[in-house]
Design an enzyme around this catalytic site. Structure first.
Site, PDB file in Angstrom:
ATOM      1  CD  GLN A 140       5.021  12.365  -7.676  1.00 55.63           C
ATOM      2  OE1 GLN A 140       3.863  12.338  -7.262  1.00 55.63           O
ATOM      3  NE2 GLN A 140       6.041  12.088  -6.899  1.00 55.63           N
ATOM      4  CB  SER A 143       2.057   5.821  -9.089  1.00 51.37           C
ATOM      5  OG  SER A 143       2.451   6.521  -7.949  1.00 51.37           O
ATOM      6  CB  SER A 175      -2.052  15.160  -8.201  1.00 57.64           C
ATOM      7  OG  SER A 175      -2.153  14.106  -7.286  1.00 57.64           O
ATOM      8  CD  GLU A 258       4.774  12.455  -3.232  1.00 58.84           C
ATOM      9  OE1 GLU A 258       5.688  11.723  -3.629  1.00 58.84           O
ATOM     10  OE2 GLU A 258       3.604  12.368  -3.630  1.00 58.84           O
TER      11      GLU A 258
HETATM   12  C1  LIG Z   1      -4.428  11.577  -3.382  1.00 55.05           C
HETATM   13  C2  LIG Z   1      -3.294  10.876  -4.085  1.00 55.05           C
HETATM   14  C3  LIG Z   1      -2.507  11.589  -4.963  1.00 55.05           C
HETATM   15  C4  LIG Z   1      -1.467  10.938  -5.637  1.00 55.05           C
HETATM   16  N1  LIG Z   1      -0.741  11.675  -6.528  1.00 55.05           N
HETATM   17  C5  LIG Z   1       0.219  11.044  -7.245  1.00 55.05           C
HETATM   18  C6  LIG Z   1       0.910  11.767  -8.264  1.00 55.05           C
HETATM   19  O1  LIG Z   1       0.684  12.958  -8.496  1.00 55.05           O
HETATM   20  N2  LIG Z   1       1.830  11.124  -9.009  1.00 55.05           N
HETATM   21  C7  LIG Z   1       2.127   9.800  -8.797  1.00 55.05           C
HETATM   22  O2  LIG Z   1       2.988   9.285  -9.496  1.00 55.05           O
HETATM   23  N3  LIG Z   1       1.481   9.069  -7.838  1.00 55.05           N
HETATM   24  C8  LIG Z   1       0.532   9.670  -7.061  1.00 55.05           C
HETATM   25  N4  LIG Z   1      -0.162   8.955  -6.107  1.00 55.05           N
HETATM   26  C9  LIG Z   1       0.129   7.516  -5.949  1.00 55.05           C
HETATM   27  C10 LIG Z   1       0.756   7.135  -4.630  1.00 55.05           C
HETATM   28  O3  LIG Z   1       2.123   7.471  -4.589  1.00 55.05           O
HETATM   29  C11 LIG Z   1       0.537   5.623  -4.457  1.00 55.05           C
HETATM   30  O4  LIG Z   1      -0.864   5.419  -4.338  1.00 55.05           O
HETATM   31  C12 LIG Z   1       1.221   5.096  -3.225  1.00 55.05           C
HETATM   32  O5  LIG Z   1       2.611   5.093  -3.391  1.00 55.05           O
HETATM   33  C13 LIG Z   1       0.755   3.640  -2.913  1.00 55.05           C
HETATM   34  O6  LIG Z   1       0.904   2.830  -4.028  1.00 55.05           O
HETATM   35  P1  LIG Z   1      -0.314   1.945  -4.584  1.00 55.05           P
HETATM   36  O7  LIG Z   1      -1.523   2.796  -4.660  1.00 55.05           O
HETATM   37  O8  LIG Z   1       0.158   1.284  -5.837  1.00 55.05           O
HETATM   38  O9  LIG Z   1      -0.561   0.835  -3.470  1.00 55.05           O
HETATM   39  P2  LIG Z   1       0.240  -0.529  -3.267  1.00 55.05           P
HETATM   40  O10 LIG Z   1       1.692  -0.259  -3.315  1.00 55.05           O
HETATM   41  O11 LIG Z   1      -0.306  -1.543  -4.218  1.00 55.05           O
HETATM   42  O12 LIG Z   1      -0.177  -0.905  -1.793  1.00 55.05           O
HETATM   43  C14 LIG Z   1      -1.375  -1.592  -1.474  1.00 55.05           C
HETATM   44  C15 LIG Z   1      -1.357  -1.927   0.014  1.00 55.05           C
HETATM   45  O13 LIG Z   1      -0.249  -2.803   0.308  1.00 55.05           O
HETATM   46  C16 LIG Z   1       0.579  -2.263   1.343  1.00 55.05           C
HETATM   47  N5  LIG Z   1       1.982  -2.550   1.095  1.00 55.05           N
HETATM   48  C17 LIG Z   1       2.633  -2.430  -0.091  1.00 55.05           C
HETATM   49  N6  LIG Z   1       3.929  -2.798   0.053  1.00 55.05           N
HETATM   50  C18 LIG Z   1       4.106  -3.126   1.346  1.00 55.05           C
HETATM   51  C19 LIG Z   1       5.220  -3.584   2.111  1.00 55.05           C
HETATM   52  N7  LIG Z   1       6.413  -3.737   1.551  1.00 55.05           N
HETATM   53  N8  LIG Z   1       5.026  -3.835   3.430  1.00 55.05           N
HETATM   54  C20 LIG Z   1       3.811  -3.667   4.017  1.00 55.05           C
HETATM   55  N9  LIG Z   1       2.705  -3.250   3.325  1.00 55.05           N
HETATM   56  C21 LIG Z   1       2.852  -2.987   2.019  1.00 55.05           C
HETATM   57  C22 LIG Z   1       0.327  -0.751   1.275  1.00 55.05           C
HETATM   58  O14 LIG Z   1       0.604  -0.132   2.516  1.00 55.05           O
HETATM   59  C23 LIG Z   1      -1.157  -0.701   0.911  1.00 55.05           C
HETATM   60  O15 LIG Z   1      -1.945  -0.833   2.062  1.00 55.05           O
HETATM   61  C24 LIG Z   1      -1.198   9.563  -5.413  1.00 55.05           C
HETATM   62  C25 LIG Z   1      -1.995   8.850  -4.516  1.00 55.05           C
HETATM   63  C26 LIG Z   1      -3.039   9.483  -3.862  1.00 55.05           C
HETATM   64  C27 LIG Z   1      -3.868   8.672  -2.912  1.00 55.05           C
END
Ligand SMILES: Cc1cc2nc3c(=O)[nH]c(=O)nc-3n(C[C@H](O)[C@H](O)[C@H](O)COP(=O)(O)OP(=O)(O)OC[C@H]3O[C@@H](n4cnc5c(N)ncnc54)[C@H](O)[C@@H]3O)c2cc1C
Length: 412
Positions: A140, A143, A175, A258
């Site tokens: 996928q 992100s 992933s 998902e």
């Molecule tokens: C093990 C794992 C596998 C993954 N696999 C994939 C994959 O295969 N493909 C893919 O595309 N992505 C993947 N991801 C990414 C995942 O979808 C994102 O990490 C997730 O959506 C969070 O986005 P971010 O890491 O950019 O954090 P951010 O969006 O930057 O968030 C940072 C912090 O801010 C908080 N926050 C953000 N917005 C708000 C809001 N509006 N209100 C309150 N709090 C908020 C969040 O809760 C978090 O604590 C994976 C992530 C993990 C951990």
């Protein structure tokens, strides 16, 4: 009436599944099972990883040959043509055996439901059979460094050139991208409309020139996800899913699937924690007893939440915010369970890797909690969804919802 008639069919199916599993797979044990050994791994060579992919492919092929891959997928696309109730029965039964199809989680869990709902006939015929038969692994590519929770703010750009699209950008946390043959990709195709209305959903072959995948090391020590760079890559127009600029609707199907997938948790049950407490002779400790009782309650609540989702599916109601309730409950549960495991181990919980009980399986399950809590949408984001869509609380101010994306302030 229908339920009464359907019940014997399901039981016949369960008997068939059990007989096949008994003849072809090993039962998962609660002591030193294959599942625990796999989870306990805190570093993995490329050879180990290749071997794991091969194991998953072999199992997926076996399931396919036996008619147990894509149980609810129509036969013309390589599935069994059965029901979602049969699919659930299979999942319940297979969970008790040491069958590993982990690298297919994105494909089976997200790509299949998305293509069934939004794919063209040609896309379903081309992509579903080799996915179900274990020949093609999917990843996928959603992100980006500046777009996770706020996925609709992606800045990867796709520009049409005749029958092709030229894509440039960077994805992250992908992933299995380093072992995948295909990926589902979101890219911005229109910058002059609000952010949700200018995204297109693509299917991309991972061997396309211009794709570079760099593994990232996780807190658990292994590298199952990656950052992915896309430089002038070309995708045929026939690989667009849904409408151009209409990818956000398609994305909702993938994201809902998902959340439901992650709702499956870490594959541990109450009995695993009880056995751990017995091993450390902590079942008479009043505090541990309280925490075990709370763990039992959590597992039961998750079971009931699962039943609720299944009842909704049987009634033909698509999963709505229930998937956020389940994701939130799972997240809280894995956090509490991780803490409980290390509390049971006491001072021994400080050991790591092969020095620790069961080769560090419990330390890894503690560290693995953040993957589950963040992936598929964080707890805060699920709370926002529930606050707004279930409790009817006022929504967060979002001026970027109506402005053309071009004019919205962006992350660097
Ligand atoms: C093990 C794992 C596998 C993954 N696999 C994939 C994959 O295969 N493909 C893919 O595309 N992505 C993947 N991801 C990414 C995942 O979808 C994102 O990490 C997730 O959506 C969070 O986005 P971010 O890491 O950019 O954090 P951010 O969006 O930057 O968030 C940072 C912090 O801010 C908080 N926050 C953000 N917005 C708000 C809001 N509006 N209100 C309150 N709090 C908020 C969040 O809760 C978090 O604590 C994976 C992530 C993990 C951990």
């Amino acid at each position: 009436m229908t339920t009464v008639e359907a019940a014997p069919d399901l039981e016949t199916f369960r008997t068939e599944v059990r007989a096949w599993l008994e003849a072809n797979a090993r039962r998962r044990r609660h002591d030193s099972s294959e599942f625990k050994r796999r989870m306990a791994v805190s570093s993995q060579s490329r050879e180990d990883e290749r071997a794991h992919v091969d194991t998953c492919k072999t199992w997926q092929r076996k399931l396919y040959d036996a008619g147990f891959a894509g149980i609810a997928v129509p036969t013309e696309y390589g599935g069994r043509g059965g029901t979602t109730a049969q699919q659930r029965v299979f999942q319940q039964e297979v969970a008790r055996y040491e069958i590993d199809t982990g690298v297919f989680s994105v494909g089976l869990g997200m790509v299949v439901p998305t293509l069934l709902a939004h794919g063209t006939e040609a896309q379903k015929e081309r992509f579903l059979p080799p996915l179900l038969s274990g020949d093609e692994v999917w990843c996928q590519l959603f992100s980006e460094p500046g777009s996770g929770s706020d996925l609709a703010s992606i800045q990867t750009r796709a520009v049409r050139d005749g029958d092709e699209w030229v894509v440039n950008g960077q994805k992250v946390w992908n992933s299995f991208a380093h072992v995948a043959e295909w990926g589902i990709l979101l890219a911005r195709t229109n910058w002059d409309v609000p952010k949700h209305r200018g995204i297109t959903y693509f299917l991309v072959e991972m061997s396309t020139p211009g794709i570079e995948v760099r593994p990232l090391r996780q807190i658990t020590g292994v590298s199952h996800f990656n950052e992915t760079f896309l430089s002038e890559i070309r995708i045929p127009h026939s690989n667009v899913v849904g409408e151009v600029d209409g990818g956000w609707g398609v994305t909702q199907t993938t994201l809902m699937a998902e959340r439901a997938l992650i709702g499956g948790g870490m594959g541990l049950g109450f009995r695993d924690y009880l056995e751990l407490a017995r091993h450390y002779d902590r079942t008479n400790d009043p505090e541990i007893r309280q925490r075990l009782a709370a763990a039992y309650t959590r597992f039961e609540l998750l079971r009931f939440l699962g039943e609720r989702a299944r009842a909704a599916a049987r009634a033909g109601n698509p999963l709505g915010p229930e998937s956020s309730v389940a994701k939130l409950a799972i997240s809280q549960s894995v956090a509490e369970n991780g803490n409980l495991a290390l509390a049971i181990e006491g001072a021994a919980g400080m050991l790591y890797g092969t020095d620790a009980f069961e080769d560090g399986f419990w330390q890894q399950s503690f560290l693995g909690q953040w993957g589950i809590r963040i992936g598929g949408g964080t707890e805060q984001v699920q709370r926002n969804i529930l606050g707004e869509r279930v409790l009817g609380l006022p929504p967060e101010p979002r001026p970027d919802k109506t402005e053309p994306f071009r004019d919205v302030p962006k992350n660097a």
